[in-house]
Structure formats: structure tokens, C-alpha cells
Write an enzyme that holds these catalytic residues in place. Structure first.
Site, PDB file in Angstrom:
ATOM      1  N   ASP A 238       7.812  -6.081  -3.965  1.00  0.00           N
ATOM      2  CA  ASP A 238       6.738  -6.094  -2.346  1.00  0.00           C
ATOM      3  C   ASP A 238       7.012  -7.613  -1.880  1.00  0.00           C
ATOM      4  OD1 ASP A 238       5.030  -6.852  -0.255  1.00  0.00           O
ATOM      5  OD2 ASP A 238       3.228  -6.817  -1.441  1.00  0.00           O
ATOM      6  N   GLY A 264       7.716  -1.787  -4.106  1.00  0.00           N
ATOM      7  CA  GLY A 264       7.682  -2.768  -3.148  1.00  0.00           C
ATOM      8  C   GLY A 264       6.125  -2.821  -2.650  1.00  0.00           C
ATOM      9  N   HIS A 265       5.673  -3.206  -1.559  1.00  0.00           N
ATOM     10  CA  HIS A 265       4.829  -3.228  -0.696  1.00  0.00           C
ATOM     11  C   HIS A 265       3.889  -2.028  -0.823  1.00  0.00           C
ATOM     12  CE1 HIS A 265       1.704  -5.779   1.956  1.00  0.00           C
ATOM     13  NE2 HIS A 265       2.307  -4.573   2.777  1.00  0.00           N
ATOM     14  N   PHE A 266       4.570  -1.063  -0.180  1.00  0.00           N
ATOM     15  CA  PHE A 266       3.672  -0.075  -0.206  1.00  0.00           C
ATOM     16  C   PHE A 266       4.132   1.377  -1.516  1.00  0.00           C
ATOM     17  CE2 PHE A 266       3.522  -0.433   4.548  1.00  0.00           C
ATOM     18  CZ  PHE A 266       1.892  -0.940   4.130  1.00  0.00           C
TER      19      PHE A 266
END
Length: 289
Positions: A238, A264-266
């Protein structure tokens, strides 16, 4: 096959959209999304959880299919979004629930937990910070500069996060294989936040994010006093909330279960097959009907 219902409720005079699935007499799980998305981010997780749990995933005001009044009609703060979420849960007679928080969903969820400490049965945090640790400076320096001073330069820099490329960056940065992330995600989000006037809504929330770290001492006291079961499932690539943000939860909750996953972030976009079993196992061990 699980049926996911798509509903609206009027809370404080505003239409709030939410997805709902699972038996209503099962333990409740509330999913709170982040920026710049909506409950759409949970479209695949909801059916995975709804066999055993009653799942509710609202769109925050200004996001997704919920109302998006302009900043002249509504003062957008994280306090206000938390109050709307609490109002929705009251309407649905949901008084005890587990929380799944991500990104913006975290400061909203933390306010619910601190203000209603007996309501939260368990917490899942997926790249949702609750400590100063883990803020990736290369991203947050732009946000903080805008919070300190709103000038054409600082606003122009922060507006890059509202562009199609800026949203795509959130989805594909730090993932093991970019081709595994559907373009539907960033195009969907970009369309929603590109509605007339919504840019000012997002700018208001960028400014108000400065209030969230100030809430952390109360959150940490809540952790120590209430000892909620906590699972951190974190995309370690992320570029916004780094792995140190996940590890920090063990400071006040030594029994926190922390998993750093390749993503990652999602994280749900590329690691749902890893995340869903972790959540199901965690909730199965910590919740009772």
C-alpha cells in the site's frame, strides 16, 4: 447462492444507500469503505460472508449511490459521517456488530467504537490506520500541505487524487500483478466522484482528515479498556498506509492478529481468496449470535 439486497434508508433527511445480505438473526458485520470508492469495493466479499453473517455495507454520504449534497448544503466531516452511520444502524436495529474498516472507513469506525464501546464485537482493519505509524510520507505530505494552507498550488496538487489516473494509481500500486485488477474499479469510482460539486466534497474531507489523528489517544484507550478482538489484514504494498500501520495495533492489543499480504491499498481486488477465509475464521471464533 446468496442474495445481496440494494436498499436505501433516510437518515437525518438524507438518502443513504446500503448493501445487505445474510440472515438478519446472525451476528452483524458492518463494512465501511474508504476513498474514493463505495460499498462497491465489497461486492465479492459480501456473498462470501453472508452465508454465516448478516452483512451491511453503506455508502458514506457523498459517495457511491448515497445522496451527495453540495458543501453549501452539508458540512462534510468525519464526525458527521460517523453520526449518519450510527443513525442508519439505529434504524436497522443493529445494536451490536463487528466492524470492517478500510481507509476513510477507519476514522468513521473508530468514532463509532469510542462513542458506543459496548456495540462493537470485533474489528477487522484492512489498510485502515489507527496510529501515526504507517502514513507513507510521499503521499501524505501533499495532503498535509493542503490542510495547512489552501492555495492554488496545494489544491492543484491534491486534486490529482480525483483524476482517473490518480484513482487508478491507488488500485494498481503495490499489487503483484496489475492485470488482475479490473479497470471497472477505477472507472466506477471516478464516475461517482466526478458528479457536479463532488470535488468540493472530497476537498472538504481531505481537510477534515487532520482531525483523525487527534482521535487516536481516545481510540488507544478504548483498545486497552475494551480489548476488542482485532484482525489486521493489510496489503503490504500500500503506497498510502504502510505495513507499520498494521503492526502498531499490537501496541495496545497484544492479541491482535496481524497478516501482511501481497497486495496494495484495495487488497480485496487481488487477494480475496486469502482475505475472506481469514475473516471467516476470525469472526467464527470471536462472534456469537
Amino acid at each position: 447462492m446468496v442474495t445481496v439486497h440494494h436498499r436505501y434508508a433516510t437518515v437525518q433527511g438524507r438518502q443513504i444507500f446500503y448493501r445487505e445480505a445474510g440472515p438478519v438473526d446472525a451476528p452483524h458485520v458492518v463494512l465501511l469503505h474508504g476513498f474514493p470508492t463505495s460499498s462497491f469495493m465489497f461486492r465479492d466479499l459480501i456473498p462470501a460472508l453472508a452465508e454465516r453473517f448478516h452483512v451491511i455495507a453503506p455508502d458514506h454520504l457523498g459517495f457511491g449511490f448515497s445522496d451527495a449534497p453540495g458543501t453549501g448544503e452539508f458540512t462534510y466531516t468525519f464526525d458527521a459521517l460517523a453520526e449518519l452511520t450510527a443513525g442508519l444502524l439505529d434504524q436497522l436495529a443493529v445494536t451490536r456488530y463487528a466492524l470492517y474498516v478500510q481507509d476513510y472507513g477507519a476514522p468513521i469506525g473508530w468514532r463509532l467504537a469510542v462513542n458506543h464501546p459496548g456495540a462493537v464485537t470485533a474489528i477487522i482493519t484492512q489498510n485502515g490506520n489507527g496510529y501515526d505509524d504507517g502514513f507513507v510520507e510521499s503521499f501524505w505530505q501533499t495532503v498535509r500541505a493542503y490542510q495547512r494552507e489552501q492555495t492554488p498550488r496545494t489544491e492543484g496538487n491534491i486534486r490529482s487524487a480525483l483524476t482517473l489516473d490518480g484513482i487508478k494509481w491507488q488500485y494498481v500500486s503495490g499489487v503483484p500483478d496489475e492485470t488482475a485488477v479490473s479497470p471497472d474499479t477505477w472507472h466506477h469510482d471516478h464516475a461517482q466522484i466526478s458528479r457536479p460539486g463532488n470535488d468540493e466534497v472530497q476537498l472538504a474531507l481531505f481537510r477534515d482528515y487532520a482531525t483523525n489523528p487527534r482521535q487516536y489517544p481516545a481510540l488507544h484507550a478504548y483498545f486497552r479498556e475494551q480489548r476488542p478482538p482485532l484482525l489486521a489484514v493489510w496489503g503490504e504494498g500500500d503506497p498510502i498506509f504502510g505495513p507499520e500501520g498494521a503492526k502498531a495495533f499490537a501496541r495496545d492489543l497484544p492479541d491482535a492478529e496481524i497478516h501482511l499480504l501481497d497486495g496494495g491499498h484495495f487488497l480485496l481486488e487481488t487477494a480475496l481468496d486469502e482475505v475472506a477465509p481469514l475473516i471467516e475464521d476470525f469472526l467464527g471464533r470471536t462472534l456469537t449470535a
